[in-house]
Write a protein that holds these residues in place. Structure first.
Motif, PDB file in Angstrom:
ATOM      1  N   ASP A 119      -9.962  46.915  39.251  1.00 42.32           N
ATOM      2  CA  ASP A 119      -9.067  45.748  39.219  1.00 42.32           C
ATOM      3  C   ASP A 119      -9.257  44.949  37.934  1.00 42.32           C
ATOM      4  O   ASP A 119      -8.290  44.419  37.367  1.00 42.32           O
ATOM      5  N   GLU A 120     -10.488  44.868  37.463  1.00 38.56           N
ATOM      6  CA  GLU A 120     -10.768  44.153  36.223  1.00 38.56           C
ATOM      7  C   GLU A 120     -10.077  44.823  35.031  1.00 38.56           C
ATOM      8  O   GLU A 120      -9.508  44.142  34.163  1.00 38.56           O
ATOM      9  N   ASN A 174      -6.279  44.169  35.034  1.00 39.44           N
ATOM     10  CA  ASN A 174      -5.960  42.849  34.487  1.00 39.44           C
ATOM     11  C   ASN A 174      -6.147  42.814  32.976  1.00 39.44           C
ATOM     12  O   ASN A 174      -5.329  42.236  32.246  1.00 39.44           O
ATOM     13  N   ASP A 179      -3.370  44.395  31.158  1.00 37.94           N
ATOM     14  CA  ASP A 179      -2.094  43.736  31.436  1.00 37.94           C
ATOM     15  C   ASP A 179      -1.104  44.692  32.103  1.00 37.94           C
ATOM     16  O   ASP A 179       0.070  44.765  31.740  1.00 37.94           O
ATOM     17  N   LYS A 239       1.256  45.795  35.065  1.00 40.61           N
ATOM     18  CA  LYS A 239       2.069  45.087  36.057  1.00 40.61           C
ATOM     19  C   LYS A 239       2.460  45.977  37.226  1.00 40.61           C
ATOM     20  O   LYS A 239       2.840  45.485  38.287  1.00 40.61           O
TER      21      LYS A 239
END
Length: 303
Positions: free
Chosen positions: A256-257, A260, A263, A265
């Protein structure tokens, strides 16, 4: 075939009888013709700027993330160490943007025949096209088939960002094109091509996969939701010279890191695995009983 009427853009195509896609126009930003095709860019009321080539929607600012991320990260995450990547088509730069998010990639070559598309996208779709200025990106203006014939055994991953199989683009869906792809791959290389959609183009998808199985020992098909593409869905044909590869089990996964940080989506490792789970009607056609299906991938001995 498509038209602008009463402030709306409507995409109509004989390939999809009785079906059209529509977007309301706020403002036409660019309209012209290159040496190869009609180019239209407009600002829509709900999906941001929209690129249309020869009457077919190519991308919108709102949902381009789905297509660009999936067609790039599906193959790249299946390769243990992709260093040299070729993108055929995709002059908007979106696929290149996603490829460059992989630290292992040392070079990505964009082979685009229509330089005008690149120029227009740099002006009206900079979030995608700005990637083409990256130092790891080499832009080659020319025919993709000829480029691959001149660069055999060179690429870890080849991504074909193809338009629909209409006119000159029909050749990108023929067996000879996939022979060129295979010859341009390094050992254990992977290809990923725009694979149309299951609702309207199932015979085309079946033909593509049948052809791939005659050339590659591992083939697969994934799909994702795409609201501004015909039927609201788009697919991806994948193949590899690595007979032990299972496309729905990526060699490299994103935490998950990382999602993010990069970036992202739309794409995630969970989405990756789920994308190969096909609806029953499509599975029956694309993975017939005569083939051996394992983990969403057909493994046949290629020729």
């Amino acid at each position: 075939m498509s038209l602008i009427e009463s402030g709306w853009f409507r995409e109509m195509n004989d390939q999809w009888e009785g079906y059209s896609v529509g977007l309301k126009i706020d403002k036409v930003l660019y309209e012209g013709r290159s040496d190869y095709q009609d180019i239209l860019v407009f600002k829509s009321s709900s999906f941001g700027n929209v690129l249309v080539l020869d009457g077919c929607i190519q991308c919108t600012e709102r949902d381009e993330c789905c297509y660009q991320e999936m067609i790039a990260h599906l193959p790249l995450c299946c390769h243990a160490n992709p260093k040299n990547v070729l993108v055929v088509g995709g002059g908007d730069g979106g696929v290149v943007r996603e490829v460059l998010k992989h630290d292992s990639v040392e070079k990505v070559t964009l082979c685009e025949i229509d330089e005008k598309v690149i120029e227009v996208c740099k002006e009206f779709l900079p979030d995608m096209a700005n990637s083409l200025s990256d130092s790891r990106c080499h832009v080659h203006i020319g025919d993709g088939v000829q480029y691959m014939k001149e660069n055999k055994n060179c690429f870890d991953v080849i991504i074909t960002d193809a338009p629909d199989p209409i006119g000159a683009a029909k050749g990108l869906y023929e067996l000879d094109y996939y022979r060129c792809l295979k010859a341009a791959l390094k050992p254990n290389g992977i290809i990923c091509s725009q694979g149309e959609n299951l609702w309207l183009d199932l015979p085309i998808v079946e033909k593509l996969l049948t052809g791939c199985r005659s050339l590659f020992p591992s083939t697969g098909y994934a799909f994702a939701g795409m609201p501004t593409y015909a039927s609201g869905q788009i697919g991806f044909v994948m193949a590899s010279t690595n007979s032990d590869l299972s496309f729905n089990n990526p060699a490299r996964t994103f935490t998950d890191e990382m999602v993010n940080k990069l970036d992202l989506k739309f794409y995630s490792s969970e989405i990756h695995k789920a994308a190969f789970v096909l609806p029953t009607f499509a599975k029956k056609v694309l993975f017939p009983k005569s083939g051996t299906q394992k983990n969403g991938v057909v493994h046949d001995r290629g020729t």
